[in-house]
Write an enzyme that holds these catalytic residues in place. Sequence first.
Site, PDB file in Angstrom:
ATOM      1  N   GLU A  37       0.835  -1.197   0.000  1.00 26.76           N
ATOM      2  CA  GLU A  37       0.000   0.000   0.000  1.00 26.76           C
ATOM      3  C   GLU A  37       0.872   1.251   0.000  1.00 26.76           C
ATOM      4  O   GLU A  37       0.612   2.224  -0.719  1.00 26.76           O
ATOM      5  CB  GLU A  37      -0.925  -0.010   1.217  1.00 26.76           C
ATOM      6  CG  GLU A  37      -1.806   1.217   1.355  1.00 26.76           C
ATOM      7  CD  GLU A  37      -2.930   1.285   0.322  1.00 26.76           C
ATOM      8  OE1 GLU A  37      -3.640   2.306   0.292  1.00 26.76           O
ATOM      9  OE2 GLU A  37      -3.088   0.325  -0.457  1.00 26.76           O
ATOM     10  N   LYS A 128      16.787  -9.578  -0.014  1.00 20.63           N
ATOM     11  CA  LYS A 128      16.488  -8.321   0.685  1.00 20.63           C
ATOM     12  C   LYS A 128      15.868  -8.666   2.039  1.00 20.63           C
ATOM     13  O   LYS A 128      14.689  -9.013   2.126  1.00 20.63           O
ATOM     14  CB  LYS A 128      15.537  -7.454  -0.144  1.00 20.63           C
ATOM     15  CG  LYS A 128      15.283  -6.086   0.464  1.00 20.63           C
ATOM     16  CD  LYS A 128      14.390  -5.249  -0.444  1.00 20.63           C
ATOM     17  CE  LYS A 128      14.193  -3.851   0.147  1.00 20.63           C
ATOM     18  NZ  LYS A 128      13.498  -3.892   1.446  1.00 20.63           N
TER      19      LYS A 128
END
Length: 794
Positions: A37, A128
Amino acid sequence: MTDAQTAAQRIFHLRAELDEHNYRYYVLDQPSVPDIEYDRLFRELQALEAEHPELVTPESPTQRVSGAALAAFGEVRHEVPMLSLGNAFEEQDLLDFDRRVREGLGDLLPAGDLFGGGVDVEYTCEPKLDGLAVSLLYENGLLVRGATRGDGTTGEDISSNVRTIRNVPLKLQGEGWPAVLEVRGEVFMSRAGFDALNARAAESGGKTFANPRNAAAGSLRQLDAKITASRPLEFCAYGIGRVDGELPGSQYEVLQTLKTWGVPISRELKLAKGATGCREYYQDIGERRDSLAYEIDGVVFKVNNLAWQRELGFRAREPRWAIAHKFPAREELTELLDVEFQVGRTGAVTPVARLKPVQVAGVTVSNATLHNMDEVARLGLMIGDTVIIRRAGDVIPQVMQVVAERRPAGARPVHIPEHCPVCGSAVERTQLIKRGKGKETVSEGAVYRCVGRLACGAQLKQAIIHFASRRALDIEGLGDKIVEQLVDAGLVASPADLYTLTYDQVVVLEGFADLSTRNLLGAIADSRTPALARFIYALGIPDVGEETAKLLARALGSLERIQRALPEVLTYLPDVGLEVAHEIHSFFADEHNQQVIRDLLARGVTLQDEGDVSAEFAACTTLAGFIDKLNIPGIAATGAKNLADKGGSLDGVIALSRDWLELSVMKGLNEKAKQALREFFSDAGTIERARAIDVQLRDFGMHWESEKKIVEGLPLAGQTWVLTGTLETMSRDLAKEKLEALGAKVAGSVSARTHCVVAGPGAGSKLAKASELGVKVLDEAGFIARLADLGGGR
């Protein structure tokens, strides 16, 4: 209103919302929306500013790295800014990044041959990590400062806290390091560490964390370093900042050099050629993502040549020579439409979230687990809330967090039903009984349960589905829909009724014809001769999984002994505690369960592999151990041994407890323990219970005075093996059975304690971990040869 005015208003609102999210994420460690989001809002702002460059301001989130230092910590100014990375969400984003790199390098990039299109750029590739970026400053090889990234220019001084992280070297190893070296990396928490931390917090009534990233960030930014030291934090280096001295000329070589100095780097660090090599790495890590020991949300690619990195330089907030290729979102926002309640095999009434359908990691999600009502209370969940849901691999989606600021006015609380939604029976909250030395503590459990048992259609269906499942009695073709038909038609009211089904009863059911009817009845008939372990597992005893069922069968040898075994006797089994032992004993003490077992045996179910109590199990008892298991207050293992030496038998210990003069001069017990012994054996019920255990141990041939068989150790006893990849000549289940029959424990992960790994085609991270740890590895041919040598071949 003009288009420019509309854009300016939207840009204003987006900046305000992103600033609020940045504050919650970086300062409070309480993000209210998932990363996907935030990324959407950020990219919308980027697009609007690209269309209206006159509206770009220096304070825009697109022009700086987000965050601000906490006032509680001292400030650290980064001499080399700690910038965040640009993101790639689609393969085309990665291709565009590689194209921009090649265009930026221009003539520096060597030309290809006459038939090629140019030399591929070499990139470093690593996962990551989902943690908190930090800087570690070393002067003359000594750690002198730790700092958070903060806003990229100014961070927080967390020196005391980073020194508590066990894998952060306080002094660099070896020699040749620069006089000043700033190491940058991620502080994170492994999945196992996160689970253990939350388990401890729940047990003590503390606050649990929503995910490992929040746990790591919250742990690292404690004002009391002792709290940080108690948390399972880890550090992984991914780069460098300020350097006063010489280092190698490539990103890969720099990281490998850091490793030689004792600084941890990613085990998954690799080099790749061009966008194609990066894509292959991304796909490989994505497939292995759920097997990694830590959470990741993508892959980072960096131009390997440091001179080329300097040539490419930076944009406002990110380097041009690196990019983070994100995985599809595992978290999303959606609306909680309702909460319904499902009834499971054991009668547990479980809340299930009904959601407004949303795409998560490529799958449409409309339902999510809520675990239990305690979880509903912890989340503060109300019907109508906007919630964050998470989906990881094959794990059932779950509600992670409520976005409280979006709660509508008409939100409704969630209540547990008073009556079972399936059968109408009462729903009761379970009680937890903790048994200690001479006392029981009763508390409310987290589970609510329908008391209807097999009179409840939901419990009956689930019990039969479990009974017929592949690892239980393995009745082929008896799936969920067929079980529902059999129960709904009134043909089956317990697992035993499966063995009374007739051709005429089945053939008229929906979807059945002559052949399918005969196949189902044949599969049921074939299941009449199960191994004892499968039968025990199929009964669905609470807290008894496949491994415990195997343990019960192997140790006690017969259904009759398992049914009669007292809880204290069962605790002689490894990994069976008193709570599980009471669950097993209570299950077999229940008259309804006994009737089901009698019906199964009467209808032709004949158990295989029954025999004597195993020699190892029979030899495991001593009088001292027996006294210890009586849980006499104040008497632990040492006191129990002293009593055994003095009393010589159960009767001798009872007599000693009544002879105050003899007991008063006995050494090895304090006065409190002596008084507890007297009180314990002054109760007739306690003595009766102790004698019952003593008698059962004799009956099972386990008593310390019983004649012992010579224990012949199994050849793989005490060894842990791991199976990975695809075995071509036998199934993984069969391989596991053969290893267990030889005494080995078969684990799901590789560690330093693993004895051997069997690797078939397709073996991935487990094989790599074995190689890294120096664990012995066998291919399938070597494994089969080893089994043959040990007498466990086919």
